[in-house]
Design a protein around this motif. Sequence first.
Motif, PDB file in Angstrom:
ATOM      1  N   THR A 160       0.819  -1.210   0.000  1.00  0.00           N
ATOM      2  CA  THR A 160       0.000   0.000   0.000  1.00  0.00           C
ATOM      3  C   THR A 160       0.855   1.262   0.000  1.00  0.00           C
ATOM      4  O   THR A 160       0.697   2.123  -0.848  1.00  0.00           O
ATOM      5  CB  THR A 160      -0.956   0.025   1.209  1.00  0.00           C
ATOM      6  N   LEU A 165       5.503  -0.560  -1.897  1.00  0.00           N
ATOM      7  CA  LEU A 165       5.285  -0.648  -3.340  1.00  0.00           C
ATOM      8  C   LEU A 165       6.616  -0.720  -4.092  1.00  0.00           C
ATOM      9  O   LEU A 165       6.776  -1.517  -5.022  1.00  0.00           O
ATOM     10  CB  LEU A 165       4.458   0.539  -3.830  1.00  0.00           C
ATOM     11  N   LEU A 177      -3.035  -4.982  -4.878  1.00  0.00           N
ATOM     12  CA  LEU A 177      -3.533  -3.726  -4.329  1.00  0.00           C
ATOM     13  C   LEU A 177      -4.944  -3.933  -3.781  1.00  0.00           C
ATOM     14  O   LEU A 177      -5.748  -4.659  -4.372  1.00  0.00           O
ATOM     15  CB  LEU A 177      -3.568  -2.637  -5.404  1.00  0.00           C
ATOM     16  N   THR A 178      -5.245  -3.289  -2.672  1.00  0.00           N
ATOM     17  CA  THR A 178      -6.528  -3.491  -2.010  1.00  0.00           C
ATOM     18  C   THR A 178      -7.640  -2.709  -2.707  1.00  0.00           C
ATOM     19  O   THR A 178      -7.401  -1.859  -3.581  1.00  0.00           O
ATOM     20  CB  THR A 178      -6.471  -3.041  -0.545  1.00  0.00           C
ATOM     21  N   THR A 180      -9.213  -0.353  -1.589  1.00  0.00           N
ATOM     22  CA  THR A 180      -9.179   1.073  -1.256  1.00  0.00           C
ATOM     23  C   THR A 180      -8.246   1.829  -2.196  1.00  0.00           C
ATOM     24  O   THR A 180      -7.832   2.944  -1.892  1.00  0.00           O
ATOM     25  CB  THR A 180      -8.732   1.280   0.206  1.00  0.00           C
ATOM     26  N   THR A 181      -7.951   1.233  -3.344  1.00  0.00           N
ATOM     27  CA  THR A 181      -7.080   1.857  -4.345  1.00  0.00           C
ATOM     28  C   THR A 181      -7.905   2.268  -5.553  1.00  0.00           C
ATOM     29  O   THR A 181      -8.302   1.425  -6.368  1.00  0.00           O
ATOM     30  CB  THR A 181      -5.975   0.885  -4.795  1.00  0.00           C
ATOM     31  N   GLY A 185      -4.884   5.889  -7.807  1.00  0.00           N
ATOM     32  CA  GLY A 185      -3.971   5.195  -6.908  1.00  0.00           C
ATOM     33  C   GLY A 185      -3.246   4.059  -7.601  1.00  0.00           C
ATOM     34  O   GLY A 185      -2.078   3.775  -7.292  1.00  0.00           O
ATOM     35  N   VAL A 186      -3.925   3.397  -8.530  1.00  0.00           N
ATOM     36  CA  VAL A 186      -3.271   2.333  -9.303  1.00  0.00           C
ATOM     37  C   VAL A 186      -2.152   2.923 -10.155  1.00  0.00           C
ATOM     38  O   VAL A 186      -1.050   2.366 -10.241  1.00  0.00           O
ATOM     39  CB  VAL A 186      -4.296   1.583 -10.182  1.00  0.00           C
ATOM     40  N   ARG A 188      -0.422   5.647  -9.526  1.00  0.00           N
ATOM     41  CA  ARG A 188       0.692   6.010  -8.646  1.00  0.00           C
ATOM     42  C   ARG A 188       1.440   4.763  -8.185  1.00  0.00           C
ATOM     43  O   ARG A 188       2.680   4.753  -8.123  1.00  0.00           O
ATOM     44  CB  ARG A 188       0.160   6.790  -7.434  1.00  0.00           C
ATOM     45  N   ALA A 189       0.702   3.709  -7.883  1.00  0.00           N
ATOM     46  CA  ALA A 189       1.339   2.467  -7.452  1.00  0.00           C
ATOM     47  C   ALA A 189       2.213   1.908  -8.556  1.00  0.00           C
ATOM     48  O   ALA A 189       3.344   1.459  -8.309  1.00  0.00           O
ATOM     49  CB  ALA A 189       0.272   1.450  -7.040  1.00  0.00           C
ATOM     50  N   VAL A 210      -5.662  -5.936  -8.685  1.00  0.00           N
ATOM     51  CA  VAL A 210      -6.391  -4.901  -7.945  1.00  0.00           C
ATOM     52  C   VAL A 210      -7.767  -5.427  -7.557  1.00  0.00           C
ATOM     53  O   VAL A 210      -8.487  -5.973  -8.398  1.00  0.00           O
ATOM     54  CB  VAL A 210      -6.552  -3.611  -8.776  1.00  0.00           C
ATOM     55  N   LEU A 239     -14.013   4.942  -5.299  1.00  0.00           N
ATOM     56  CA  LEU A 239     -13.877   3.621  -4.703  1.00  0.00           C
ATOM     57  C   LEU A 239     -15.173   2.837  -4.858  1.00  0.00           C
ATOM     58  O   LEU A 239     -16.254   3.340  -4.565  1.00  0.00           O
ATOM     59  CB  LEU A 239     -13.532   3.715  -3.215  1.00  0.00           C
TER      60      LEU A 239
END
Length: 290
Positions: A160, A165, A177-178, A180-181, A185-186, A188-189, A210, A239
């Motif tokens: 996370t 990461l 990835l959880t 809450t992504t 966020g994906v 950025r990850a 994801v 989300l």
Amino acid sequence: MTALGAVFRPQLAPERLRAVARVADAVGLEELWLWEDCFREGGISAAAAALAWTERVRVGVGLLPVPLRNVALTAMEAATLHRMFPGRAVLGVGHGVQDWMGQVGARVESPVTLLREHLTALRALLRGERVTTRGRYVRLDDVGLDWPPEGRVEVLAGATGPRSLRLAGEAADGTILTSTTPADGVRRARGLIEEGRAAAGRTEPHPVVVHLLAATGPGAADRLRAELAAEGVDSVPGLGVAGDAGTVAKAVERLAEAGADTVILQPTGDEPDPEGFVRFAAEEVRPLVA
């Protein structure tokens, strides 16, 4: 093509798994994922049962908390699954929820250091190497598996924060990835994972899995809102998704465009029809996802 799966959530009693797994296999779902949340079903035991009850669906465990396991035991169990069910087991490891680790006396001062050491040793053992290492947490003395997997085995890492990461990119074969992504966020990850891969000189594919919280049918929007509120993330835009197959498919595609290779539909904890949810994912959403 984006792979699609669904979660058998551990809020369901273990005896429900057989029916859900068999439906997943029968309707052509690509992946069925399990969780090892404290203090519910065991991940390896549940995965072994699901694999034995089915013929083709891939079964993932996302994830095994490494503070609970000696790395040699993780390797032994992973190798056994891969040899008995070639190409169908997917295992992810992570540093676990720290409050839970504290409850069982397994919390460590540096979870990221432990995860790094565990990943490095685990991947080496699954390659059939003999491993001697004296890390801060992982210590092995000339350990090798008598029955290593045949062929390459991918080990995924749950991550996370930025440090984990980057570590996943550096030391794991894929990242989980959880739910809450969101899509941003994906992205950025993916960037942080690539930083880790570049630092380690890794160029092979690195799949990103994801989870997407999804609800359909009567009361779907209310169930989704309630779960997001319970998780304390109801103010985070983007989300989860509630609606029919077309609506869910569009949410899946947004995550895929952001960098997800596999999207796992995660029902709400109070999903009234787990078997129906699996059918919905495979028969209604799957045909709409590119």
